[in-house]
Design an enzyme around this catalytic site. Structure first.
Site, mmCIF file in Angstrom:
data_model
loop_
_atom_site.group_PDB
_atom_site.id
_atom_site.type_symbol
_atom_site.label_atom_id
_atom_site.label_comp_id
_atom_site.label_asym_id
_atom_site.label_seq_id
_atom_site.Cartn_x
_atom_site.Cartn_y
_atom_site.Cartn_z
ATOM 1 N N TYR A 13 30.998 48.603 -10.648
ATOM 2 C CA TYR A 13 29.993 48.055 -9.740
ATOM 3 C C TYR A 13 30.489 46.771 -9.076
ATOM 4 O O TYR A 13 30.066 46.409 -7.983
ATOM 5 C CB TYR A 13 28.683 47.813 -10.499
ATOM 6 N N LYS A 50 23.422 41.619 -6.464
ATOM 7 C CA LYS A 50 22.097 42.063 -6.892
ATOM 8 C C LYS A 50 21.425 41.032 -7.803
ATOM 9 O O LYS A 50 20.191 40.887 -7.788
ATOM 10 C CB LYS A 50 22.192 43.411 -7.601
#
Length: 257
Positions: free
Chosen positions: A158, A165
């Site tokens: 990720y 995020k």
């Protein structure tokens, strides 16, 4: 599909539909079925042929271009909503982007430019949305953005999007306090991995899906419609007591780490 909540008489903006597998589209379907009238955006001319038929199928009276990287486009969306409706009840912000070369490498190797672009599109754009939406939410409302478990824990591959995020979820908390006096609720909807076009940009995403299915308590993967039902609740009066927090729609995956 039967309505799970009542959104009759409410008007909402959906930002981020790319195709029928998008979380934004699954949410829009549920919200429309619950009685909401929707404005839909598409990224650019290349995306329009994929999004417009979906928006027309949802009966959207406003179908507008919106690339948050292009000066004035986001502002034009809210201007059109103001002219057409004069008010707004909810927004779903479901956009994220990072340059592939920065996303696929280790965080320590990401460029300053790539990090800044990922933050601008994926995080700061939500602040801009809140500023533009607030004057139209004359009777209060709901702002939602889509997050992921990688904001809280390190998820393999990720990479850059984890810190981005995490920043987005921090923005949700601060906006919730800033906008509470206006009766505006702010939510981060943390969805489990879903097979979407955006997710396909994550390196070895199929491996991530397999690991999530193995570790999720009931071994179920998520559908965009299931995420949409949660989004509809947050947009409705049923979600009135909720603000400033991360709502997980992931079949319990986040509790198993």
């Amino acid at each position: 599909m039967s309505a799970v909540v009542d959104l009759a008489g409410k008007r909402g903006l959906i930002i981020g539909i790319a195709n029928e597998s998008s979380i934004a589209y699954g949410s829009a379907q549920v919200m429309r079925d619950a009685g909401a009238e929707l404005a839909i955006t598409y990224l650019n001319a290349k995306a329009e042929p994929h999004v417009r038929p979906l928006a027309e199928g949802l009966g959207a009276p406003l179908i507008l271009p919106c690339d948050v990287r292009e000066p004035g486009q986001l502002e034009a969306v809210f201007a059109a909503i103001g002219e057409t409706w004069g008010k707004l009840d909810f927004v779903l912000h479901s956009i994220a982007f990072a340059p592939r070369e920065d996303l696929h490498g280790h965080l320590v190797d990401c460029s300053a430019e790539g990090f800044a672009q990922a933050m601008d599109v994926s995080c700061h754009s939500f602040i801009r949305v809140a500023k533009l939406a607030a004057p139209l939410m004359t009777e209060g409302g709901s702002l939602q953005t889509v997050s992921f478990y990688g904001a809280d824990r390190v998820v393999e591959h990720y990479n850059l999007m984890g810190p981005v995020k995490a920043a987005l979820e921090a923005v949700v908390r601060t906006l919730a306090v800033d906008l509470a006096p206006q009766g505006i609720r702010v939510h981060a909807l943390s969805a489990g991995p879903v097979k979407t076009r955006a997710a396909s940009g994550i390196d070895r995403f199929d491996e991530l899906l397999n690991k999530v299915q193995e570790r999720t308590p009931a071994h179920h993967l998520l559908t965009v419609e299931q995420v949409g039902r949660v989004a509809a609740v947050l947009a409705s009066e049923a979600g009135a007591p909720l603000t400033g927090s991360v709502t997980y729609a992931d079949h319990g995956f986040h509790i198993t780490a």
